[in-house]
Design a protein around this motif. Structure first.
Motif, PDB file in Angstrom:
ATOM      1  N   ALA A   1       9.289  -4.925  13.648  1.00 25.80           N
ATOM      2  CA  ALA A   1       8.814  -4.943  12.268  1.00 25.80           C
ATOM      3  C   ALA A   1       9.870  -4.363  11.344  1.00 25.80           C
ATOM      4  CB  ALA A   1       7.514  -4.147  12.149  1.00 25.80           C
ATOM      5  N   VAL A   2       9.812  -4.769  10.095  1.00 22.07           N
ATOM      6  CA  VAL A   2      10.799  -4.365   9.096  1.00 22.07           C
ATOM      7  C   VAL A   2      10.109  -3.513   8.042  1.00 22.07           C
ATOM      8  CG1 VAL A   2      12.369  -5.221   7.340  1.00 22.07           C
ATOM      9  CG2 VAL A   2      12.084  -6.491   9.462  1.00 22.07           C
ATOM     10  N   ALA A   3      10.747  -2.447   7.644  1.00 19.80           N
ATOM     11  CA  ALA A   3      10.222  -1.617   6.564  1.00 19.80           C
ATOM     12  C   ALA A   3      11.199  -1.694   5.397  1.00 19.80           C
ATOM     13  CB  ALA A   3      10.063  -0.180   7.018  1.00 19.80           C
ATOM     14  N   LEU A   4      10.691  -2.008   4.236  1.00 22.65           N
ATOM     15  CA  LEU A   4      11.514  -2.063   3.031  1.00 22.65           C
ATOM     16  C   LEU A   4      11.173  -0.881   2.156  1.00 22.65           C
ATOM     17  CD1 LEU A   4      11.058  -5.767   1.993  1.00 22.65           C
ATOM     18  CD2 LEU A   4      13.105  -4.751   2.966  1.00 22.65           C
ATOM     19  N   ARG A   5      12.169  -0.389   1.431  1.00 21.43           N
ATOM     20  CA  ARG A   5      11.918   0.656   0.435  1.00 21.43           C
ATOM     21  C   ARG A   5      12.446   0.137  -0.886  1.00 21.43           C
ATOM     22  NH1 ARG A   5      14.022   6.166   2.811  1.00 21.43           N
ATOM     23  NH2 ARG A   5      14.838   6.088   0.717  1.00 21.43           N
ATOM     24  N   LEU A   6      11.598   0.150  -1.884  1.00 21.86           N
ATOM     25  CA  LEU A   6      12.008  -0.320  -3.204  1.00 21.86           C
ATOM     26  C   LEU A   6      12.595   0.786  -4.054  1.00 21.86           C
ATOM     27  CD1 LEU A   6       9.154  -2.729  -4.250  1.00 21.86           C
ATOM     28  CD2 LEU A   6      11.493  -3.306  -3.716  1.00 21.86           C
TER      29      LEU A   6
ATOM     30  N   ALA B   1       0.831  -1.208   0.000  1.00 20.56           N
ATOM     31  CA  ALA B   1       0.000   0.000   0.000  1.00 20.56           C
ATOM     32  C   ALA B   1       0.864   1.256   0.000  1.00 20.56           C
ATOM     33  CB  ALA B   1      -0.932  -0.006   1.211  1.00 20.56           C
ATOM     34  N   ARG B   2       1.880   1.268   0.805  1.00 22.34           N
ATOM     35  CA  ARG B   2       2.749   2.440   0.892  1.00 22.34           C
ATOM     36  C   ARG B   2       3.426   2.713  -0.454  1.00 22.34           C
ATOM     37  NH1 ARG B   2       5.034   1.016   5.232  1.00 22.34           N
ATOM     38  NH2 ARG B   2       6.980   0.204   4.404  1.00 22.34           N
ATOM     39  N   LEU B   3       3.914   1.660  -1.095  1.00 17.33           N
ATOM     40  CA  LEU B   3       4.589   1.835  -2.381  1.00 17.33           C
ATOM     41  C   LEU B   3       3.627   2.240  -3.487  1.00 17.33           C
ATOM     42  CD1 LEU B   3       6.995  -1.220  -2.181  1.00 17.33           C
ATOM     43  CD2 LEU B   3       7.568   1.187  -1.813  1.00 17.33           C
ATOM     44  N   ALA B   4       2.430   1.688  -3.476  1.00 17.05           N
ATOM     45  CA  ALA B   4       1.446   1.976  -4.534  1.00 17.05           C
ATOM     46  C   ALA B   4       0.915   3.399  -4.459  1.00 17.05           C
ATOM     47  CB  ALA B   4       0.293   0.976  -4.458  1.00 17.05           C
ATOM     48  N   ARG B   5       1.095   4.060  -3.354  1.00 14.76           N
ATOM     49  CA  ARG B   5       0.667   5.465  -3.264  1.00 14.76           C
ATOM     50  C   ARG B   5       1.503   6.337  -4.181  1.00 14.76           C
ATOM     51  NH1 ARG B   5       0.888   5.227   2.834  1.00 14.76           N
ATOM     52  NH2 ARG B   5       2.671   6.582   2.522  1.00 14.76           N
ATOM     53  N   ARG B   6       2.725   5.898  -4.505  1.00 10.40           N
ATOM     54  CA  ARG B   6       3.664   6.736  -5.247  1.00 10.40           C
ATOM     55  C   ARG B   6       3.839   6.361  -6.706  1.00 10.40           C
ATOM     56  NH1 ARG B   6       8.777   6.147  -1.900  1.00 10.40           N
ATOM     57  NH2 ARG B   6       7.716   4.587  -0.701  1.00 10.40           N
ATOM     58  N   ARG B   7       3.781   5.068  -7.012  1.00 13.02           N
ATOM     59  CA  ARG B   7       4.073   4.657  -8.387  1.00 13.02           C
ATOM     60  C   ARG B   7       3.585   3.232  -8.631  1.00 13.02           C
ATOM     61  NH1 ARG B   7      10.421   3.888  -9.201  1.00 13.02           N
ATOM     62  NH2 ARG B   7       9.628   3.323 -11.228  1.00 13.02           N
ATOM     63  N   PRO B   8       3.623   2.780  -9.899  1.00 11.13           N
ATOM     64  CA  PRO B   8       3.207   1.402 -10.203  1.00 11.13           C
ATOM     65  C   PRO B   8       4.073   0.384  -9.455  1.00 11.13           C
ATOM     66  CG  PRO B   8       3.337   2.685 -12.204  1.00 11.13           C
ATOM     67  CD  PRO B   8       3.942   3.533 -11.106  1.00 11.13           C
ATOM     68  N   LEU B   9       3.465  -0.743  -9.170  1.00  7.85           N
ATOM     69  CA  LEU B   9       4.130  -1.810  -8.426  1.00  7.85           C
ATOM     70  C   LEU B   9       3.593  -3.141  -8.918  1.00  7.85           C
ATOM     71  CD1 LEU B   9       5.863  -2.725  -5.932  1.00  7.85           C
ATOM     72  CD2 LEU B   9       3.744  -2.549  -4.611  1.00  7.85           C
ATOM     73  N   ARG B  10       4.484  -4.099  -9.072  1.00  4.81           N
ATOM     74  CA  ARG B  10       4.095  -5.452  -9.458  1.00  4.81           C
ATOM     75  C   ARG B  10       4.219  -6.342  -8.229  1.00  4.81           C
ATOM     76  NH1 ARG B  10       7.774  -6.354 -13.286  1.00  4.81           N
ATOM     77  NH2 ARG B  10       6.408  -5.590 -14.881  1.00  4.81           N
ATOM     78  N   VAL B  11       3.173  -7.126  -7.964  1.00  9.46           N
ATOM     79  CA  VAL B  11       3.191  -8.083  -6.857  1.00  9.46           C
ATOM     80  C   VAL B  11       3.003  -9.473  -7.446  1.00  9.46           C
ATOM     81  CG1 VAL B  11       2.068  -8.847  -4.733  1.00  9.46           C
ATOM     82  CG2 VAL B  11       2.242  -6.397  -5.232  1.00  9.46           C
ATOM     83  N   LEU B  12       3.995 -10.325  -7.238  1.00 13.09           N
ATOM     84  CA  LEU B  12       3.912 -11.719  -7.668  1.00 13.09           C
ATOM     85  C   LEU B  12       3.726 -12.541  -6.403  1.00 13.09           C
ATOM     86  CD1 LEU B  12       6.822 -11.687 -10.271  1.00 13.09           C
ATOM     87  CD2 LEU B  12       4.404 -11.156 -10.615  1.00 13.09           C
ATOM     88  N   ASP B  13       2.606 -13.203  -6.304  1.00 12.26           N
ATOM     89  CA  ASP B  13       2.191 -13.868  -5.072  1.00 12.26           C
ATOM     90  C   ASP B  13       2.397 -15.375  -5.182  1.00 12.26           C
ATOM     91  OD1 ASP B  13       0.955 -14.759  -2.762  1.00 12.26           O
ATOM     92  OD2 ASP B  13      -0.973 -13.800  -3.187  1.00 12.26           O
ATOM     93  N   GLY B  14       3.358 -15.899  -4.445  1.00 11.35           N
ATOM     94  CA  GLY B  14       3.617 -17.329  -4.436  1.00 11.35           C
ATOM     95  C   GLY B  14       2.991 -18.040  -3.263  1.00 11.35           C
ATOM     96  N   GLY B  15       2.364 -17.298  -2.368  1.00  6.69           N
ATOM     97  CA  GLY B  15       1.784 -17.901  -1.174  1.00  6.69           C
ATOM     98  C   GLY B  15       0.282 -17.698  -1.055  1.00  6.69           C
TER      99      GLY B  15
ATOM    100  N   HIS C   1      -4.190   6.754   4.206  1.00  8.29           N
ATOM    101  CA  HIS C   1      -3.172   7.711   3.781  1.00  8.29           C
ATOM    102  C   HIS C   1      -3.524   8.514   2.538  1.00  8.29           C
ATOM    103  CE1 HIS C   1      -0.448   6.042   6.748  1.00  8.29           C
ATOM    104  NE2 HIS C   1      -0.830   4.846   6.337  1.00  8.29           N
ATOM    105  N   THR C   2      -4.558   8.120   1.819  1.00  3.13           N
ATOM    106  CA  THR C   2      -4.928   8.847   0.608  1.00  3.13           C
ATOM    107  C   THR C   2      -6.441   8.773   0.408  1.00  3.13           C
ATOM    108  OG1 THR C   2      -4.562   9.075  -1.769  1.00  3.13           O
ATOM    109  CG2 THR C   2      -4.553   6.829  -0.901  1.00  3.13           C
TER     110      THR C   2
END
Length: 178
Positions: free
Chosen positions: A172-177, A31-45, A60-61
């Motif tokens: 908790a861990v926060a990642l930035r792409l 959600a945080r990343l999609a607020r700013r730009r396109p994002l691809r999610v590949l779901d293996g689980g 947030h929006t």
């Protein structure tokens, strides 16, 4: 989210190994990343939950719909489908999150040798994707310390550039792409 990991960068594969029950953190990241730009999610689980993502976006929006439209989601239900999904994903510069990559590789109906082969080919495809965009991968700690499950996790860890292991009691861990 207390611990900020270094940014995921183009050309490097980063893996976060998570305990069970932490998928919500990854969906909040989506959600945080999609607020700013396109994002691809590949779901293996089979763990992508659009309701959780939409709810987090709503915090947030006001334009939840536009942010949701930025997210491309694709799922794989077998280790063979994971490889096909990765091979068919274009290296087009869109940041990619691969959720719970190893889940389908725990299929005991497929020989361990075959699963290891498919995983090695999958890592090659992830490397291809990372040449043009940032790629983050998540995997769960094996539910039981089964030798086969641990070998698959070790193989994945050996194929990436950065590994973060989160224990059940870790912050908790926060990642930035990007």
């Amino acid at each position: 989210m207390n611990t900020l990991l270094p940014d995921l960068v183009t050309g490097r594969l980063s893996l976060v190994v998570l305990p069970p029950g932490t998928i919500r953190m990854l969906l909040e990241l989506v959600a945080r990343l999609a607020r700013r730009r396109p994002l691809r999610v590949l779901d293996g689980g089979n763990c992508f939950n659009a309701y959780i993502v939409a709810r987090e976006l709503g915090r947030h929006t006001r334009d939840v719909e536009t942010a949701l439209e930025r997210i491309q989601v694709a799922r794989a239900f077998t280790c063979y489908q994971v490889l096909t999904l990765l091979a068919e994903t274009p290296a087009d510069g869109v940041p990619t999150l691969v959720l719970q990559l190893l889940d389908t590789f725990h299929d005991e109906n497929v020989s361990l040798v075959e699963r290891q082969r498919l995983l090695a080919l999958s890592v090659q495809q992830l490397r291809r994707l990372s040449r043009n965009s940032s790629v983050g991968i998540s995997a769960r700690w094996p539910k039981a310390a089964l030798p086969e499950s641990m070998r698959l996790l070790e193989a994945l860890e050996g194929g990436v550039d950065h590994v973060w292991r989160m224990q059940a009691d870790s912050p908790a861990v926060a990642l930035r792409l990007f």
